[in-house]
Design a protein around this motif. Sequence first.
Motif, PDB file in Angstrom:
ATOM      1  N   GLY A  35      -5.930  -1.660   4.519  1.00 50.55           N
ATOM      2  CA  GLY A  35      -5.373  -0.922   3.393  1.00 50.55           C
ATOM      3  C   GLY A  35      -6.463  -0.361   2.512  1.00 50.55           C
ATOM      4  N   HIS A  36      -6.066   0.509   1.603  1.00 51.96           N
ATOM      5  CA  HIS A  36      -7.010   1.101   0.653  1.00 51.96           C
ATOM      6  C   HIS A  36      -7.521   0.044  -0.313  1.00 51.96           C
ATOM      7  N   SER A  37      -6.610  -0.830  -0.754  1.00 45.11           N
ATOM      8  CA  SER A  37      -6.986  -1.943  -1.627  1.00 45.11           C
ATOM      9  C   SER A  37      -7.296  -3.136  -0.721  1.00 45.11           C
ATOM     10  N   ASP A  38      -6.968  -4.334  -1.167  1.00 45.55           N
ATOM     11  CA  ASP A  38      -7.153  -5.506  -0.306  1.00 45.55           C
ATOM     12  C   ASP A  38      -5.983  -5.697   0.663  1.00 45.55           C
ATOM     13  N   GLY A  39      -4.964  -4.827   0.582  1.00 47.23           N
ATOM     14  CA  GLY A  39      -3.856  -4.861   1.528  1.00 47.23           C
ATOM     15  C   GLY A  39      -2.864  -5.993   1.344  1.00 47.23           C
ATOM     16  N   ASP A  40      -2.731  -6.517   0.130  1.00 51.05           N
ATOM     17  CA  ASP A  40      -1.822  -7.634  -0.137  1.00 51.05           C
ATOM     18  C   ASP A  40      -0.384  -7.114  -0.218  1.00 51.05           C
ATOM     19  N   VAL A  41       0.339  -7.192   0.913  1.00 51.92           N
ATOM     20  CA  VAL A  41       1.688  -6.627   0.976  1.00 51.92           C
ATOM     21  C   VAL A  41       2.667  -7.285   0.010  1.00 51.92           C
ATOM     22  N   LEU A  42       2.527  -8.568  -0.229  1.00 54.63           N
ATOM     23  CA  LEU A  42       3.456  -9.239  -1.131  1.00 54.63           C
ATOM     24  C   LEU A  42       3.280  -8.721  -2.557  1.00 54.63           C
ATOM     25  N   ILE A  59       4.128   2.130  -7.008  1.00 55.49           N
ATOM     26  CA  ILE A  59       2.735   1.701  -7.011  1.00 55.49           C
ATOM     27  C   ILE A  59       1.787   2.854  -6.664  1.00 55.49           C
ATOM     28  N   GLY A  60       2.194   3.714  -5.728  1.00 56.89           N
ATOM     29  CA  GLY A  60       1.360   4.854  -5.342  1.00 56.89           C
ATOM     30  C   GLY A  60       1.184   5.862  -6.454  1.00 56.89           C
ATOM     31  N   PHE A  61       2.159   5.970  -7.329  1.00 64.06           N
ATOM     32  CA  PHE A  61       2.055   6.882  -8.476  1.00 64.06           C
ATOM     33  C   PHE A  61       1.018   6.369  -9.470  1.00 64.06           C
ATOM     34  N   HIS A  62       1.057   5.080  -9.754  1.00 66.24           N
ATOM     35  CA  HIS A  62       0.163   4.490 -10.749  1.00 66.24           C
ATOM     36  C   HIS A  62      -1.229   4.178 -10.195  1.00 66.24           C
ATOM     37  N   PHE A  63      -1.290   3.810  -8.920  1.00 66.83           N
ATOM     38  CA  PHE A  63      -2.557   3.395  -8.301  1.00 66.83           C
ATOM     39  C   PHE A  63      -2.711   4.101  -6.951  1.00 66.83           C
ATOM     40  N   PRO A  64      -2.953   5.416  -6.951  1.00 67.78           N
ATOM     41  CA  PRO A  64      -2.954   6.184  -5.703  1.00 67.78           C
ATOM     42  C   PRO A  64      -4.062   5.770  -4.731  1.00 67.78           C
ATOM     43  N   ASP A  65      -3.698   5.759  -3.440  1.00 67.58           N
ATOM     44  CA  ASP A  65      -4.682   5.400  -2.420  1.00 67.58           C
ATOM     45  C   ASP A  65      -5.656   6.539  -2.123  1.00 67.58           C
ATOM     46  N   THR A  66      -5.544   7.608  -2.886  1.00 72.52           N
ATOM     47  CA  THR A  66      -6.499   8.713  -2.788  1.00 72.52           C
ATOM     48  C   THR A  66      -7.609   8.575  -3.825  1.00 72.52           C
ATOM     49  N   SER A  67      -7.506   7.558  -4.672  1.00 73.50           N
ATOM     50  CA  SER A  67      -8.484   7.346  -5.737  1.00 73.50           C
ATOM     51  C   SER A  67      -9.497   6.273  -5.346  1.00 73.50           C
ATOM     52  N   ILE A  73      -9.815  -2.785  -4.152  1.00 73.96           N
ATOM     53  CA  ILE A  73      -9.478  -3.545  -5.366  1.00 73.96           C
ATOM     54  C   ILE A  73      -8.629  -4.771  -5.044  1.00 73.96           C
ATOM     55  N   ASP A  74      -8.850  -5.811  -5.798  1.00 77.08           N
ATOM     56  CA  ASP A  74      -8.044  -7.027  -5.727  1.00 77.08           C
ATOM     57  C   ASP A  74      -6.643  -6.675  -6.238  1.00 77.08           C
ATOM     58  N   SER A  75      -5.632  -6.885  -5.426  1.00 79.64           N
ATOM     59  CA  SER A  75      -4.264  -6.516  -5.815  1.00 79.64           C
ATOM     60  C   SER A  75      -3.756  -7.292  -7.015  1.00 79.64           C
TER      61      SER A  75
END
Length: 159
Positions: A35-42, A59-67, A73-75
């Motif tokens: 994942g873009h972040s640490d990938g913590d699905v829960l 979540i994508g609106f507030h923390f986009p995986d394009t940034s 980042i630690d989820s």
Amino acid sequence: MKIRVGFGYDVHKLGVGEELWIGGIHVPHSKGSIGHSDGDVLIHAICDALLGAANMRDIGFHFPDTSDDYKGIDSKILLKRTIEIIRNKGFEIGNIDSTICLEKPKLKYLIPEMQSVLANVLSIDSEDIAIKATTTEKLGFVGTQEGIAAYATVLIQKD
């Protein structure tokens, strides 16, 4: 009192050589979330459920995986920011009910630690966080161990 319910879902591909983070804890395993972040699905599913319940998009609106700000980042940081967003709107968590879908490893002994970590981040009682784990009986991408999924339902309230 205003009460709202939110639902969240997240999925990540699993890969060899990646770390597996679920519910804010490192889970030892031969595969981890990609994942873009640490990938913590829960945590991602919980964030989506909270934001949806507060009508604050996703979540994508507030923390986009394009940034690049969120690369690796630690989820738990995303969850902390999410709870700040809904609290700024006057909402508090009533409870969280969640399910992790993963064939291996078995998570039952790790769930109390996940509850404790999440309760600490959210400043709520761990008794208000239900976490269940299931397999998909070897069906689909979860069953073939290609991926992991999580679902979360939350109740939030405002006086």
